[in-house]
Design a protein around this motif. Sequence first.
Motif, PDB file in Angstrom:
ATOM      1  N   GLN A  25       7.407  -9.288   4.945  1.00  0.00           N
ATOM      2  CA  GLN A  25       6.918  -9.058   6.300  1.00  0.00           C
ATOM      3  C   GLN A  25       7.401  -7.689   6.772  1.00  0.00           C
ATOM      4  O   GLN A  25       8.523  -7.284   6.478  1.00  0.00           O
ATOM      5  CB  GLN A  25       7.434 -10.132   7.261  1.00  0.00           C
ATOM      6  N   ILE A  26       6.541  -6.987   7.509  1.00  0.00           N
ATOM      7  CA  ILE A  26       6.932  -5.701   8.074  1.00  0.00           C
ATOM      8  C   ILE A  26       6.863  -5.790   9.602  1.00  0.00           C
ATOM      9  O   ILE A  26       6.092  -6.573  10.156  1.00  0.00           O
ATOM     10  CB  ILE A  26       6.056  -4.543   7.550  1.00  0.00           C
ATOM     11  N   LEU A  27       7.691  -4.983  10.243  1.00  0.00           N
ATOM     12  CA  LEU A  27       7.731  -4.970  11.707  1.00  0.00           C
ATOM     13  C   LEU A  27       6.721  -3.936  12.202  1.00  0.00           C
ATOM     14  O   LEU A  27       6.921  -2.732  12.069  1.00  0.00           O
ATOM     15  CB  LEU A  27       9.132  -4.626  12.189  1.00  0.00           C
ATOM     16  N   LYS A  28       5.634  -4.434  12.767  1.00  0.00           N
ATOM     17  CA  LYS A  28       4.557  -3.578  13.268  1.00  0.00           C
ATOM     18  C   LYS A  28       4.364  -3.869  14.753  1.00  0.00           C
ATOM     19  O   LYS A  28       4.030  -5.003  15.128  1.00  0.00           O
ATOM     20  CB  LYS A  28       3.271  -3.851  12.475  1.00  0.00           C
ATOM     21  N   ASP A  29       4.605  -2.858  15.583  1.00  0.00           N
ATOM     22  CA  ASP A  29       4.466  -3.023  17.037  1.00  0.00           C
ATOM     23  C   ASP A  29       5.293  -4.209  17.535  1.00  0.00           C
ATOM     24  O   ASP A  29       4.825  -5.026  18.331  1.00  0.00           O
ATOM     25  CB  ASP A  29       3.000  -3.192  17.425  1.00  0.00           C
ATOM     26  N   ASN A  30       6.528  -4.296  17.005  1.00  0.00           N
ATOM     27  CA  ASN A  30       7.494  -5.339  17.391  1.00  0.00           C
ATOM     28  C   ASN A  30       7.062  -6.753  17.025  1.00  0.00           C
ATOM     29  O   ASN A  30       7.559  -7.730  17.590  1.00  0.00           O
ATOM     30  CB  ASN A  30       7.805  -5.267  18.891  1.00  0.00           C
ATOM     31  N   VAL A  31       6.144  -6.875  16.074  1.00  0.00           N
ATOM     32  CA  VAL A  31       5.707  -8.186  15.585  1.00  0.00           C
ATOM     33  C   VAL A  31       5.889  -8.207  14.068  1.00  0.00           C
ATOM     34  O   VAL A  31       5.544  -7.233  13.379  1.00  0.00           O
ATOM     35  CB  VAL A  31       4.223  -8.447  15.944  1.00  0.00           C
ATOM     36  N   TRP A  32       6.419  -9.315  13.538  1.00  0.00           N
ATOM     37  CA  TRP A  32       6.579  -9.439  12.092  1.00  0.00           C
ATOM     38  C   TRP A  32       5.241  -9.816  11.469  1.00  0.00           C
ATOM     39  O   TRP A  32       4.683 -10.878  11.746  1.00  0.00           O
ATOM     40  CB  TRP A  32       7.640 -10.485  11.751  1.00  0.00           C
ATOM     41  N   VAL A  33       4.733  -8.922  10.620  1.00  0.00           N
ATOM     42  CA  VAL A  33       3.409  -9.078  10.023  1.00  0.00           C
ATOM     43  C   VAL A  33       3.547  -9.377   8.535  1.00  0.00           C
ATOM     44  O   VAL A  33       4.130  -8.569   7.793  1.00  0.00           O
ATOM     45  CB  VAL A  33       2.570  -7.794  10.212  1.00  0.00           C
ATOM     46  N   PRO A  34       3.038 -10.532   8.053  1.00  0.00           N
ATOM     47  CA  PRO A  34       3.087 -10.812   6.616  1.00  0.00           C
ATOM     48  C   PRO A  34       2.170  -9.878   5.828  1.00  0.00           C
ATOM     49  O   PRO A  34       1.082  -9.529   6.300  1.00  0.00           O
ATOM     50  CB  PRO A  34       2.573 -12.262   6.518  1.00  0.00           C
ATOM     51  N   VAL A  35       2.612  -9.460   4.666  1.00  0.00           N
ATOM     52  CA  VAL A  35       1.831  -8.570   3.808  1.00  0.00           C
ATOM     53  C   VAL A  35       1.182  -9.404   2.707  1.00  0.00           C
ATOM     54  O   VAL A  35       1.873  -9.952   1.846  1.00  0.00           O
ATOM     55  CB  VAL A  35       2.704  -7.461   3.193  1.00  0.00           C
ATOM     56  N   GLN A  36      -0.133  -9.503   2.773  1.00  0.00           N
ATOM     57  CA  GLN A  36      -0.883 -10.284   1.790  1.00  0.00           C
ATOM     58  C   GLN A  36      -1.064  -9.439   0.531  1.00  0.00           C
ATOM     59  O   GLN A  36      -1.704  -8.380   0.578  1.00  0.00           O
ATOM     60  CB  GLN A  36      -2.249 -10.656   2.371  1.00  0.00           C
ATOM     61  N   PRO A  37      -0.480  -9.838  -0.601  1.00  0.00           N
ATOM     62  CA  PRO A  37      -0.594  -8.995  -1.795  1.00  0.00           C
ATOM     63  C   PRO A  37      -2.013  -8.969  -2.340  1.00  0.00           C
ATOM     64  O   PRO A  37      -2.739  -9.965  -2.302  1.00  0.00           O
ATOM     65  CB  PRO A  37       0.374  -9.653  -2.786  1.00  0.00           C
ATOM     66  N   ILE A  38      -2.410  -7.798  -2.844  1.00  0.00           N
ATOM     67  CA  ILE A  38      -3.697  -7.633  -3.525  1.00  0.00           C
ATOM     68  C   ILE A  38      -3.426  -7.711  -5.020  1.00  0.00           C
ATOM     69  O   ILE A  38      -2.485  -7.076  -5.509  1.00  0.00           O
ATOM     70  CB  ILE A  38      -4.314  -6.267  -3.171  1.00  0.00           C
ATOM     71  N   PRO A  39      -4.213  -8.476  -5.772  1.00  0.00           N
ATOM     72  CA  PRO A  39      -3.982  -8.563  -7.225  1.00  0.00           C
ATOM     73  C   PRO A  39      -3.930  -7.183  -7.878  1.00  0.00           C
ATOM     74  O   PRO A  39      -4.779  -6.322  -7.607  1.00  0.00           O
ATOM     75  CB  PRO A  39      -5.193  -9.370  -7.714  1.00  0.00           C
ATOM     76  N   ASN A  40      -2.909  -6.975  -8.694  1.00  0.00           N
ATOM     77  CA  ASN A  40      -2.716  -5.754  -9.495  1.00  0.00           C
ATOM     78  C   ASN A  40      -2.365  -4.512  -8.676  1.00  0.00           C
ATOM     79  O   ASN A  40      -2.251  -3.419  -9.228  1.00  0.00           O
ATOM     80  CB  ASN A  40      -3.949  -5.460 -10.363  1.00  0.00           C
ATOM     81  N   ALA A  41      -2.201  -4.662  -7.363  1.00  0.00           N
ATOM     82  CA  ALA A  41      -1.783  -3.527  -6.537  1.00  0.00           C
ATOM     83  C   ALA A  41      -0.260  -3.456  -6.504  1.00  0.00           C
ATOM     84  O   ALA A  41       0.436  -4.424  -6.815  1.00  0.00           O
ATOM     85  CB  ALA A  41      -2.337  -3.671  -5.122  1.00  0.00           C
ATOM     86  N   LEU A  42       0.255  -2.298  -6.101  1.00  0.00           N
ATOM     87  CA  LEU A  42       1.681  -2.126  -5.852  1.00  0.00           C
ATOM     88  C   LEU A  42       1.856  -1.764  -4.380  1.00  0.00           C
ATOM     89  O   LEU A  42       1.047  -1.017  -3.813  1.00  0.00           O
ATOM     90  CB  LEU A  42       2.256  -1.024  -6.734  1.00  0.00           C
ATOM     91  N   VAL A  43       2.899  -2.302  -3.769  1.00  0.00           N
ATOM     92  CA  VAL A  43       3.176  -2.008  -2.364  1.00  0.00           C
ATOM     93  C   VAL A  43       4.149  -0.840  -2.302  1.00  0.00           C
ATOM     94  O   VAL A  43       5.190  -0.852  -2.966  1.00  0.00           O
ATOM     95  CB  VAL A  43       3.773  -3.238  -1.649  1.00  0.00           C
ATOM     96  N   ILE A  44       3.816   0.156  -1.512  1.00  0.00           N
ATOM     97  CA  ILE A  44       4.649   1.361  -1.360  1.00  0.00           C
ATOM     98  C   ILE A  44       5.168   1.415   0.072  1.00  0.00           C
ATOM     99  O   ILE A  44       4.410   1.175   1.019  1.00  0.00           O
ATOM    100  CB  ILE A  44       3.842   2.647  -1.627  1.00  0.00           C
ATOM    101  N   ASN A  45       6.447   1.713   0.228  1.00  0.00           N
ATOM    102  CA  ASN A  45       6.916   1.971   1.586  1.00  0.00           C
ATOM    103  C   ASN A  45       7.738   3.249   1.660  1.00  0.00           C
ATOM    104  O   ASN A  45       8.393   3.662   0.699  1.00  0.00           O
ATOM    105  CB  ASN A  45       7.652   0.780   2.197  1.00  0.00           C
ATOM    106  N   ILE A  46       7.617   3.881   2.819  1.00  0.00           N
ATOM    107  CA  ILE A  46       8.320   5.124   3.115  1.00  0.00           C
ATOM    108  C   ILE A  46       9.785   4.790   3.402  1.00  0.00           C
ATOM    109  O   ILE A  46      10.082   3.880   4.172  1.00  0.00           O
ATOM    110  CB  ILE A  46       7.686   5.811   4.339  1.00  0.00           C
ATOM    111  N   GLY A  47      10.699   5.532   2.775  1.00  0.00           N
ATOM    112  CA  GLY A  47      12.122   5.317   3.006  1.00  0.00           C
ATOM    113  C   GLY A  47      12.679   6.272   4.045  1.00  0.00           C
ATOM    114  O   GLY A  47      12.008   7.209   4.497  1.00  0.00           O
ATOM    115  N   ASP A  48      13.943   6.047   4.420  1.00  0.00           N
ATOM    116  CA  ASP A  48      14.601   6.878   5.427  1.00  0.00           C
ATOM    117  C   ASP A  48      14.560   8.365   5.063  1.00  0.00           C
ATOM    118  O   ASP A  48      14.459   9.235   5.934  1.00  0.00           O
ATOM    119  CB  ASP A  48      16.067   6.456   5.578  1.00  0.00           C
TER     120      ASP A  48
END
Length: 363
Positions: free
Chosen positions: A254-277
Amino acid sequence: MAPVPSFPVKVGHIDDVQELKKIKPSSIPERFVRDMIERPKLATVTTPSSCSLNIPVVDLSRISNSQDFHNEIMKLSTSCEEWGFFQVINHGIDLDLLEKMEKIAMEFFMLPLEEKQKYPMAPGTVQGYGQAFVFSEDQKLDWCNMFALGVEPHFIRNPKLWPTKPLDFSETVDIYSREIRKLCKKLLKYIAMSLGLNDDIFEEMFGVAVQAVRMNYYPACPRPDLVLGLSPHSDGSALTVLQQGKCSSSVGLQILKDNVWVPVQPIPNALVINIGDTIEVLTNGRYKSVEHRAVTHQEKDRLSIVTFYAPSYEIELGPLEELVDENNPCKYKRYNHGEYSMHYVTNKLQGKKTLEFAKIYDN
């Protein structure tokens, strides 16, 4: 060497959550029960699809196509600026390799406890098997077993922590990590382009980049409304690459988007990328690292494989001068990345609190 605390750390007794699941306790041990304010809302634990927002999807094959380049780079820019998270498809990593990595990670977690405990995560460190970011005997624990390893450069590796079982574990992790490293370099070039910068600026700045891999196993929990799989935090890396196990049918991230916890639905064969500090600092806050957490499921186990990619420990970092002007004054100080890494790994996960290390505050 990899950062380690300079002070003694007492963590108390830590139950192995896979073993807890086997004995089916009548109640959740108190150290795993979160304070009311931290507990996930039941709806976000049990019915993720009903409240999921689709995080952006970036198609890397379109970026390499001259006709689609501009639109896809713009999508990447929006993803980094507004979300701090995106999924990549057509990333160029062989799907058989992803499956093999998932298979050996699962095989490791299925080993008997005494075998896994041959590779213990020492208190206050982040390599080995156990729970990371625990610094006191009364700290709340995550409903998760972790196995983490330093990969590059070689001096951060602890050979004693690389397991002999499964037999092809080390070889698979090395091959997998090389491919993820290529992907990170490619993504950083595209991120630089999206900012109007020289496409090699990050690779030239980072030196011999630090890379680590962590496998997370989240067993089913009889009371997912009381626990967290992983405490809320942002990552200290430049980029983080998440592979969600195909065998894991439950949504946990889950990611915090606009102060709401949003579940991330995985896409088959995709990779999730997030920006770090690190990217937040370098872009002077234009691209932001985002708080995220993991929740558990009442019936389903979940596996994830996470790679952290960051600059060399020797590098001095601060906002890029191209991204600082009268309208965007400097928001972060310059600092040594090794010092920041030490600060990050010697503090418990607590939202984006570790980034305060780098912030400039107005008097």
